[in-house]
Design an enzyme around this catalytic site. Structure first.
Site, PDB file in Angstrom:
ATOM      1  N   ILE A  34       0.978  -1.315   0.308  1.00 48.43           N
ATOM      2  CA  ILE A  34       0.367  -0.009  -0.687  1.00 48.43           C
ATOM      3  C   ILE A  34       0.951   1.370  -0.128  1.00 48.43           C
ATOM      4  O   ILE A  34       0.426   2.851  -0.412  1.00 48.43           O
ATOM      5  CB  ILE A  34      -0.867   0.095   1.218  1.00 48.43           C
ATOM      6  N   ASN A  47      -2.161   1.271  15.398  1.00 50.09           N
ATOM      7  CA  ASN A  47      -2.950   0.737  17.113  1.00 50.09           C
ATOM      8  C   ASN A  47      -3.144   2.030  18.052  1.00 50.09           C
ATOM      9  O   ASN A  47      -2.960   3.255  17.092  1.00 50.09           O
ATOM     10  CB  ASN A  47      -1.621   0.109  17.340  1.00 50.09           C
ATOM     11  N   GLY A  55       3.886  -4.426  11.143  1.00 50.81           N
ATOM     12  CA  GLY A  55       3.352  -4.822  10.221  1.00 50.81           C
ATOM     13  C   GLY A  55       2.360  -3.528   8.887  1.00 50.81           C
ATOM     14  O   GLY A  55       3.748  -3.294   8.534  1.00 50.81           O
ATOM     15  N   VAL A  56       1.536  -3.275   8.286  1.00 50.13           N
ATOM     16  CA  VAL A  56       1.395  -1.892   7.790  1.00 50.13           C
ATOM     17  C   VAL A  56       1.712  -0.514   8.311  1.00 50.13           C
ATOM     18  O   VAL A  56       2.280   0.245   7.236  1.00 50.13           O
ATOM     19  CB  VAL A  56      -0.189  -2.437   6.841  1.00 50.13           C
ATOM     20  N   ASP A  57       1.898  -0.791   9.231  1.00 48.93           N
ATOM     21  CA  ASP A  57       2.079   0.493   9.853  1.00 48.93           C
ATOM     22  C   ASP A  57       3.400   0.779  10.186  1.00 48.93           C
ATOM     23  O   ASP A  57       3.851   1.870   9.792  1.00 48.93           O
ATOM     24  CB  ASP A  57       1.335   0.222  11.628  1.00 48.93           C
ATOM     25  N   GLY A 149      -4.014  -8.516  10.433  1.00 49.87           N
ATOM     26  CA  GLY A 149      -3.001  -9.097  10.254  1.00 49.87           C
ATOM     27  C   GLY A 149      -2.792  -9.765  12.215  1.00 49.87           C
ATOM     28  O   GLY A 149      -3.444 -10.331  12.056  1.00 49.87           O
TER      29      GLY A 149
END
Ligand code: ADP
Length: 198
Positions: A34, A47, A55-57, A149
């Site tokens: 992304i 979070n 993860g994506v963060d 996830g």
């Protein structure tokens, strides 16, 4: 559509919101990272601390650079968010060095078996993120599979909620004009395709 590493996706928006009675025509599915998407906003499965994670963060903060974290820290200083961003809510920051102009950060529910309002909370993530995009009149917004996830939400159920909420929003709103579901793996891509075919 698969993205090659380092490539930028430039979705083609052939139709305007006003002449698309069928909201599904304003939805795309892509498989890939992304952080590579050239869209107005990407959504972060953050979070509640807003101070970064895995993860994506983690990928978004790594690719976007320190400007995103700096704005997240400012948001945390506002009275509303002193104890973090509540599950289901969303906030918007710069995209920093990302190809996307903005990042919309939302906090998905942790899956506890489905009896702790997880479906409603996940639906809220999509609605609050879309509302921010509409408020800023953003044309294109890309979503990862929020909560699917580390937060362990079952992917099929999560895809069903994502597609339902986005379709409903697009049927009622002009903005965003296009929504992109970003599948990180082929199974997620197949699940989005199945939901969109319904
Ligand atoms: P959560 O804590 O909300 O579950 P995760 O970041 O652990 O968030 O995962 C959310 C989804 O994002 C998962 O389906 C994961 O495979 C996917 N994902 C992880 N990294 C990326 C990325 N760079 N681009 C798109 N999706 C990603």
């Amino acid at each position: 559509m698969c993205l090659r590493p380092g490539s930028l996706l430039q979705p083609t928006f052939a139709t305007s919101a006003m002449d698309t009675p069928n909201p599904t025509s304003r939805i795309q599915i892509v498989q890939g990272d992304i952080t590579k998407l050239s869209v107005d906003a990407i959504v972060n499965a953050a979070n509640s601390s807003l101070l970064g994670g895995g993860g994506v963060d983690g990928a978004i903060h790594r690719a976007g650079g320190p400007a995103i974290l700096a704005q997240c820290r400012l948001i945390r200083e506002s009275p509303d968010y002193r104890s973090g961003l509540p599950t289901g809510e969303a906030v918007i920051t710069t995209g920093g060095l990302l190809p996307a102009a903005y990042v919309i950060h939302t906090v998905g529910p942790v899956w506890h078996g489905g009896q702790r309002s997880e479906p409603e909370l996940l639906a809220n993530c999509y609605r609050t993120s879309l509302a921010l995009a509409a408020e800023h009149q953003l044309a294109s917004v890309a979503f990862p599979g929020i909560s699917t996830g580390v937060y362990a939400y079952p992917k099929k159920e999560a895809a069903a909620i994502a597609v339902r909420e986005v379709r409903q929003w697009l049927a009622e709103h002009e903005f965003p004009q296009q929504v992109i579901f970003v599948a990180f793996d082929t199974e997620s891509k197949r699940l989005y395709e199945q939901e969109l075919a319904k």
